[in-house]
Every structure is written in structure tokens, then in C-alpha cells.
Design an enzyme around this catalytic site. Structure first.
Site, PDB file in Angstrom:
ATOM      1  N   GLU A   1       0.883  -1.293   0.156  1.00 48.90           N
ATOM      2  CA  GLU A   1      -0.083  -0.023  -0.086  1.00 48.90           C
ATOM      3  C   GLU A   1       0.882   1.445  -0.160  1.00 48.90           C
ATOM      4  OE1 GLU A   1      -2.561  -0.467   3.274  1.00 48.90           O
ATOM      5  OE2 GLU A   1      -3.630  -2.323   2.375  1.00 48.90           O
TER       6      GLU A   1
ATOM      7  N   ASN B   1       2.062  -5.215  -3.043  1.00 47.74           N
ATOM      8  CA  ASN B   1       0.530  -5.584  -3.048  1.00 47.74           C
ATOM      9  C   ASN B   1      -0.063  -4.034  -2.653  1.00 47.74           C
ATOM     10  OD1 ASN B   1      -1.330  -7.794  -2.281  1.00 47.74           O
ATOM     11  ND2 ASN B   1      -1.235  -6.960  -0.186  1.00 47.74           N
TER      12      ASN B   1
ATOM     13  N   HIS C   1     -10.295  -5.688  -2.628  1.00 56.38           N
ATOM     14  CA  HIS C   1     -11.512  -5.480  -1.844  1.00 56.38           C
ATOM     15  C   HIS C   1     -12.632  -4.903  -2.581  1.00 56.38           C
ATOM     16  CE1 HIS C   1      -9.198  -6.917   1.682  1.00 56.38           C
ATOM     17  NE2 HIS C   1      -8.241  -6.146   1.435  1.00 56.38           N
TER      18      HIS C   1
ATOM     19  N   GLU D   1      -6.374 -10.470  -1.456  1.00 58.39           N
ATOM     20  CA  GLU D   1      -7.347 -10.271  -0.462  1.00 58.39           C
ATOM     21  C   GLU D   1      -8.685 -10.195  -1.017  1.00 58.39           C
ATOM     22  OE1 GLU D   1      -5.680  -7.123   2.063  1.00 58.39           O
ATOM     23  OE2 GLU D   1      -3.675  -7.566   1.999  1.00 58.39           O
TER      24      GLU D   1
ATOM     25  N   ASP E   1     -12.509 -10.046  -1.293  1.00 57.37           N
ATOM     26  CA  ASP E   1     -13.795  -9.992  -0.826  1.00 57.37           C
ATOM     27  C   ASP E   1     -14.613  -9.032  -1.632  1.00 57.37           C
ATOM     28  OD1 ASP E   1     -13.036  -7.461   0.402  1.00 57.37           O
ATOM     29  OD2 ASP E   1     -12.794  -8.396   2.389  1.00 57.37           O
TER      30      ASP E   1
HETATM   31  O1  G3I Z   1      -6.175  -8.300  18.807  1.00 54.90           O
HETATM   32  C1  G3I Z   1      -6.448  -6.799  19.092  1.00 54.90           C
HETATM   33  C2  G3I Z   1      -7.202  -7.109  20.401  1.00 54.90           C
HETATM   34  O2  G3I Z   1      -6.528  -7.703  21.383  1.00 54.90           O
HETATM   35  C3  G3I Z   1      -7.897  -5.739  20.856  1.00 54.90           C
HETATM   36  O3  G3I Z   1      -8.518  -5.975  21.846  1.00 54.90           O
HETATM   37  C4  G3I Z   1      -8.708  -5.198  19.676  1.00 54.90           C
HETATM   38  C5  G3I Z   1      -9.148  -3.794  20.162  1.00 54.90           C
HETATM   39  O4  G3I Z   1      -9.315  -2.985  18.868  1.00 54.90           O
HETATM   40  O5  G3I Z   1      -7.976  -4.872  18.638  1.00 54.90           O
HETATM   41  C6  G3I Z   1      -7.611  -6.436  17.945  1.00 54.90           C
HETATM   42  O6  G3I Z   1      -6.270  -6.019  17.117  1.00 54.90           O
HETATM   43  C7  G3I Z   1      -7.223  -5.736  15.881  1.00 54.90           C
HETATM   44  C8  G3I Z   1      -6.869  -6.788  14.922  1.00 54.90           C
HETATM   45  O7  G3I Z   1      -7.311  -6.384  13.539  1.00 54.90           O
HETATM   46  C9  G3I Z   1      -7.064  -7.999  15.067  1.00 54.90           C
HETATM   47  O8  G3I Z   1      -8.506  -8.270  15.074  1.00 54.90           O
HETATM   48  C10 G3I Z   1      -6.807  -4.440  15.440  1.00 54.90           C
HETATM   49  O9  G3I Z   1      -7.206  -3.367  16.462  1.00 54.90           O
HETATM   50  C11 G3I Z   1      -7.222  -4.059  13.938  1.00 54.90           C
HETATM   51  O10 G3I Z   1      -7.005  -2.799  13.502  1.00 54.90           O
HETATM   52  C12 G3I Z   1      -6.822  -5.147  13.113  1.00 54.90           C
HETATM   53  O11 G3I Z   1      -7.599  -4.982  11.908  1.00 54.90           O
HETATM   54  C13 G3I Z   1      -6.708  -5.414  10.800  1.00 54.90           C
HETATM   55  C14 G3I Z   1      -6.468  -4.540   9.783  1.00 54.90           C
HETATM   56  O12 G3I Z   1      -5.817  -4.999   8.640  1.00 54.90           O
HETATM   57  C15 G3I Z   1      -5.406  -3.468  10.251  1.00 54.90           C
HETATM   58  O13 G3I Z   1      -5.028  -2.886   9.384  1.00 54.90           O
HETATM   59  C16 G3I Z   1      -7.757  -6.556  10.167  1.00 54.90           C
HETATM   60  O14 G3I Z   1      -7.954  -7.671  11.108  1.00 54.90           O
HETATM   61  C17 G3I Z   1      -6.988  -7.015   8.754  1.00 54.90           C
HETATM   62  O15 G3I Z   1      -7.877  -7.876   8.130  1.00 54.90           O
HETATM   63  C18 G3I Z   1      -6.845  -5.814   7.889  1.00 54.90           C
HETATM   64  O16 G3I Z   1      -6.148  -6.463   6.877  1.00 54.90           O
HETATM   65  C19 G3I Z   1      -5.658  -5.459   5.900  1.00 54.90           C
HETATM   66  C20 G3I Z   1      -4.496  -5.977   5.311  1.00 54.90           C
HETATM   67  O17 G3I Z   1      -3.400  -6.058   6.106  1.00 54.90           O
HETATM   68  C21 G3I Z   1      -4.050  -5.086   4.191  1.00 54.90           C
HETATM   69  N1  G3I Z   1      -5.214  -4.599   3.167  1.00 54.90           N
HETATM   70  C22 G3I Z   1      -6.231  -4.389   3.678  1.00 54.90           C
HETATM   71  C23 G3I Z   1      -6.781  -5.179   4.705  1.00 54.90           C
HETATM   72  C24 G3I Z   1      -8.281  -4.985   5.187  1.00 54.90           C
HETATM   73  O18 G3I Z   1      -8.135  -3.751   5.881  1.00 54.90           O
END
Ligand code: G3I
Length: 305
Positions: free
Chosen positions: A127, A169, A206, A235, A237
Site C-alpha cells: 500500500e 501488494n 477488496h 485479499e 472480498d
Molecule cells: O487483537 C486486538 C485485541 O487484543 C484488541 O482488544 C482489539 C481492540 O481494537 O484489537 C485487536 O486487534 C485488531 C486486529 O485487527 C485483530 O482483530 C486491530 O485493532 C485491528 O486494527 C486489526 O485490523 C486488521 C487491519 O488489517 C489493520 O490494518 C484486520 O484484522 C485485517 O483484516 C486488515 O487487513 C488489511 C491487510 O493487512 C492489508 N490490506 C487491507 C486489509 C483490510 O483492511
């Protein structure tokens, strides 16, 4: 074939999913993931904040949990991601300039070395281009270390793991007429011309109302492939439901199968309830683990190829 992975394998391709470590204790989840998919991406566990929480102190426990699950079940692994403006650990967010450049390169080297020999493809840089019509690089602390930060990351990754394919990516590089797509295309073309190591382009794909599946998607895939890199849908969806969603999944698969260097497709999660999109139903299985219409159209399209 009656699974996505087997159907994709008939044309030499993979079909993957993102896996979240905290869901590996959910047997419905692991049963579907193990049955259907041949390529695994860690949804968060190999990112910078997870793997280097303190500078110079690496923690691979969460990444290894997913890598071990994948490899023990005969899956291949995509690595995600070595250098990114987002999900940086706090110490890195506060860095700039030559110190940040050095820290980034050390991160790339250490993580790629840890997983050397286990990774099919690495998202080396994620990105790096801005949204909108400019085609410019995204402003970030990494970008401010100098425009050559991307190629520096790729060279470090190649040195650390010569056997992994190295990918750039991004999202919103699906529509051939968008400036961001052309910017990514020009990056790959420039790297190929100058001999900077790059093997693949990852189109996150996405799709939603703001960035829908484009009718020229196949042109985009073929154009990148014609530069001499593999194309991976990394990725996927698709917002929506029912027949319309199923038709769009079918078209994505058909487009990939029409491009010989489109070597695999990864969906960004297993069930709708596993998606990063808190609302919506963008994936192939519903929240109860049932196959959706989109699953059947995807499987049909893979089998037809
Ligand atoms: O694990 C913690 C948890 O302990 C905490 O209580 C909670 C509170 O917010 O957060 C949890 O972590 C979160 C994590 O996902 C696991 O669920 C983060 O806040 C959250 O920011 C994180 O989001 C991820 C996101 O990337 C962050 O940028 C998504 O799961 C993940 O699917 C997403 O993936 C990205 C790719 O890496 C890049 N391309 C876009 C894609 C979608 O946004």
C-alpha cells in the site's frame, strides 16, 4: 473437484485464505480452512507490530503459530507484510529519516530470514501509493526516507530469502483506468527495466460500492503479467449478497483463469463473521460455516477452467 483448492490446482493455481490466529481454536473454522484452501496468509500475525514489538526484539510466536498450522496441514504460505506505513509498532511510528530506513531494512532482513524457505510469496511492500487521481506515492514516514525505500526493501528481501517470490501488494489497483493502477504498473515496469528484484504483483481486490469490480479487471491482470511478473489476487472480498455477489466472484475467477500468469487467488477470511468488514457478507461461507451462492459460483468457475 469439490473443494476450491483442488479445483484451482487442476489449472496449476492455488486458492487461499487469510487466517487469524485467535480463531485456530474454532474447529468449524479450521475444518473449513483445511478442507478448502491450499495457500494461507496470516491476517495480522506477520505484520510489523506483531513481529518487532520493541526495536531489535523480534517475536515470531504468533506468526509461527499460523505458519506451523499451514505447513503441518500441507498448505503453502504467503507472507504479509514486511514494509508498510500501517500497523507499525509504536517505536517505529516515531522514527524518521536514515534511522528509520535502517530499522526498516533490518526488519525486512530479520523477518524474511526467520521464514526463509517457508514462504511462497512475500508482500514485501504494502500500500505505498496514495488514493485518488494523482498516482503519487502515499505520504508516510517510510516514504519520507526517500523514494528508493521500496526498491531497498525488495533488495533486502531477496538477499534474505532468495527462494521466495517478492510481491508489491496494494488495493484499488484493479481498475485499469485508475491513476493508482497506472502508478503501480509503472513501478513494476521500472523495477523490471532496472533489474530491481520483483516477481509478482498482488491485487488485494477488496470490492465494494466505492471500488467495485471493474469490467476491465482482466485487462489489468494481463497488463501486469505482460511486464513479466506473476499476478496474485491477494485479499479478495466482494460486498453484497446472493446472485449478484456470486456473479462477481465468478467473473473474478474467470478473469484470473484467462491470464496464464494469474497464479492464485486468496480470499480475505473464511466466514462472513471472520471478515475485517464488521458489517456485510463479503466472503464465501456464512457465519454458520455454510457454503454461500458465491462459494458455488467460485467453485464452478474454477472447475470450468
Ligand atoms: O487483537 C486486538 C485485541 O487484543 C484488541 O482488544 C482489539 C481492540 O481494537 O484489537 C485487536 O486487534 C485488531 C486486529 O485487527 C485483530 O482483530 C486491530 O485493532 C485491528 O486494527 C486489526 O485490523 C486488521 C487491519 O488489517 C489493520 O490494518 C484486520 O484484522 C485485517 O483484516 C486488515 O487487513 C488489511 C491487510 O493487512 C492489508 N490490506 C487491507 C486489509 C483490510 O483492511
Amino acid at each position: 473437484s469439490d473443494t476450491l483448492g483442488e479445483a484451482a490446482a487442476e489449472s496449476g493455481r492455488y486458492f487461499g485464505t487469510a487466517i487469524a490466529g485467535q480463531r485456530l481454536s474454532d474447529s468449524q473454522y479450521t475444518t473449513i480452512a483445511n478442507r478448502e484452501f491450499t495457500m494461507i496468509t496470516a491476517e495480522n500475525e506477520m505484520k510489523l507490530d506483531a513481529t518487532e514489538p520493541n526495536q531489535g526484539q523480534f517475536n515470531f510466536s504468533r506468526g509461527d503459530q499460523i505458519a506451523n498450522w499451514a505447513l503441518q496441514n500441507g498448505k503453502q504460505l504467503r507472507g504479509h507484510t514486511l514494509a508498510w506505513h500501517s500497523q507499525q509498532p509504536g517505536w517505529m511510528q516515531n522514527m524518521e529519516g536514515p534511522a528509520l530506513r535502517q530499522a526498516m531494512l533490518n526488519h525486512v532482513t530479520q523477518v524474511a530470514t526467520h521464514y526463509r524457505g517457508k514462504i511462497h510469496s512475500w508482500d514485501v511492500v504494502n500500500e505505498a501509493f496514495a488514493d485518488g487521481g494523482t498516482g503519487a506515492r502515499r505520504d508516510s514516514n517510510l516514504q519520507r526516507t526517500g523514494n528508493d525505500w521500496i526498491e531497498a526493501a525488495f533488495r533486502a528481501a531477496r538477499a534474505a530469502d532468495p527462494g521466495a517470490k517478492l510481491c508489491y501488494n496494494d488495493y484499488n489497483i484493479d481498475n485499469w483506468s485508475w491513476a493508482k493502477t497506472q502508478a503501480a504498473y509503472n513501478l513494476v515496469r521500472d523495477f523490471k527495466q532496472r533489474g530491481v528484484p520483483i516477481d509478482c504483483i498482488g491485487l488485494q481486490s477488496h470490492f465494494n460500492s466505492g471500488s467495485p469490480y471493474p469490467n476491465n479487471y482482466r485487462t489489468t491482470l494481463q497488463s501486469f503479467a505482460d511486464l513479466g511478473v506473476d499476478v496474485q489476487i491477494t485479499e479478495l472480498d466482494i460486498e453484497g449478497s446472493g446472485q449478484q455477489q456470486a456473479d462477481t466472484y465468478r467473473r473474478v475467477v474467470e478473469d484470473c483463469l484467462a491470464v496464464s500468469r494469474c497464479t492464485g487467488i486468496t480470499v480475505w477470511g473464511v466466514r462472513d463473521s471472520d471478515s475485517w468488514r464488521s458489517q456485510g457478507t463479503p466472503l464465501l461461507f456464512d457465519g454458520n460455516g455454510n457454503k454461500k451462492q458465491a462459494y458455488y459460483s467460485t467453485l464452478d468457475a474454477l472447475n470450468a477452467g
